[in-house]
Enzyme design. Structure first.
Site: not given
Length: 379
Positions: A220, A158, A13, A186, A183, A271
């Site tokens: 993750h 997401h 990101h 996580e 993701h 990340d």
């Protein structure tokens, strides 16, 4: 001097780079997220581009040849699309090209603030309204860059909390030949909320939507059940670990060895860009495993090098042998003196600056200070 394959940063990101080295509050991941949202709220395509150029230049200096940019900052502050609905995605692609970095732009679908909870505040910037509208926008972006040798446009979910269950399949199948990243698990709260809302773990819910294939990356994958691990392994999916961020956010330590043994393939990412050093990320996979298991040598250097290079390139839709084409040179530094396996000793500082990078390291530092400063003046 030692030659090393180019590194693949499979989860970034770029705008999080503005948070590095700042006191953003204690507590949990969710407290950190509030400050991250404050940064997201003030960005526009020009400022995002400036920060991305500097951040991607830092990646090049660290030996990274390709980045997977998990991109969800799509629209204006109130959720209204820019004149070009893909303006921010194009800003990131232009930034990568400016510094000679290959990019997989993982255009991310983000439609909800939680199960049954509509987006609010800064999250309005992330949402296209529904998965069909997201898919129409990302198809346009992918068409613009079809055939490019330095750009891949992929898809991303997401998280299961951000895409309603009934719309997961639309995202999963929108770009059937491109990488799909998500993701997943996580945080324990994510698992608990998913179980309460759907009766499934996030991995199982995504499996029902047909999301798990050999082109999919679980980012993750920290808090998995035995069945989750089997599902990812049976799909020969990738699992992208980001150990420095997972430690910085107090996420936990994921089951890297169990995923590998089940058939999943490891990749690595920076990340939140708290650190941009893929050697550190690779070592941390083994070191965290030692802390959890009490045993040394779960991961060999050769396997971690493969994860940090060729496997990473493949997970982002690039030919694995491009890692060799993007090879970097490691200096004969104090850290590497006497070392027979560079992965256990090298850092990003040991990489010789790429000859085709248009900026010196000192220039990149100035660019970062300027871009980060401009962002915090607005926060």
């Amino acid at each position: 001097m030692t030659s090393h394959p180019g590194l693949a940063n499979c989860h970034s990101h770029a705008f999080h780079r503005a948070l590095r080295g700042r006191d953003v509050g204690g507590g949990t991941f969710w407290a950190w997220r509030d400050r991250m949202y404050a940064v997201a709220a003030v960005l526009d395509p020009d400022l995002l581009h400036d920060l991305a150029v500097a951040t991607y230049a830092e990646m090049r200096l660290a030996g990274i040849g390709v980045v997977g940019e998990f991109h969800y900052l799509h629209h204006g502050p109130d959720g209204t699309a820019y004149d070009d609905p893909n303006a921010t995605g194009e800003a990131l692609i232009a930034a990568a090209r400016e510094v000679g970095l290959r990019i997989c732009l993982l255009d991310t679908c983000y439609l909800a603030a939680g199960f049954g909870v509509p987006v609010d505040g800064v999250q309005r910037r992330f949402s296209d309204g529904d998965a069909d509208a997201w898919a129409a926008r990302v198809h346009d972006l992918a068409a613009r860059h079809a055939g490019a040798d330095d750009v891949v446009v992929g898809a991303a979910i997401h998280s299961v909390r951000a895409v309603p269950p009934g719309q997961l399949a639309t995202v999963a199948h929108a770009l059937p030949d491109a990488p799909l990243h998500v993701h997943v698990s996580e945080q324990p709260q994510e698992n608990a909320d998913c179980l309460a809302a759907t009766g499934h773990t996030p991995v199982a819910l995504l499996a029902d939507a047909g999301a798990w294939t050999s082109r999919t990356t679980a980012v993750h994958a920290t808090h998995l059940s035995d069945a989750d691990i089997t599902t990812l392994g049976d799909a020969t999916a990738y699992a992208c670990f980001c150990p420095t961020t997972e430690a910085e956010l107090a996420d936990g330590v994921g089951p890297s060895a169990r995923l590998r043994d089940a058939g999943a393939r490891l990749t690595l990412g920076s990340d939140s860009n708290t650190v941009i050093d893929l050697f550190a990320e690779a070592r941390a996979v083994e070191m965290h495993e030692r802390l959890v298991s009490g045993s040394r040598g779960t991961w060999r250097a050769s396997a971690l090098t493969e994860a940090a290079t060729r496997s990473g390139y493949a997970s982002l839709g690039f030919a694995p042998d491009l890692a060799d084409a993007d090879a970097v040179t490691l200096r004969d530094s104090v850290r590497l003196a006497g070392a027979t396996e560079p992965l256990w000793a090298a850092t990003a500082a040991d990489v010789e600056p790429p000859k085709n990078l248009p900026y010196e390291a000192a220039d990149v530092a100035v660019m970062l200070r300027r871009a980060v400063g401009a962002i915090w003046e607005r926060v």
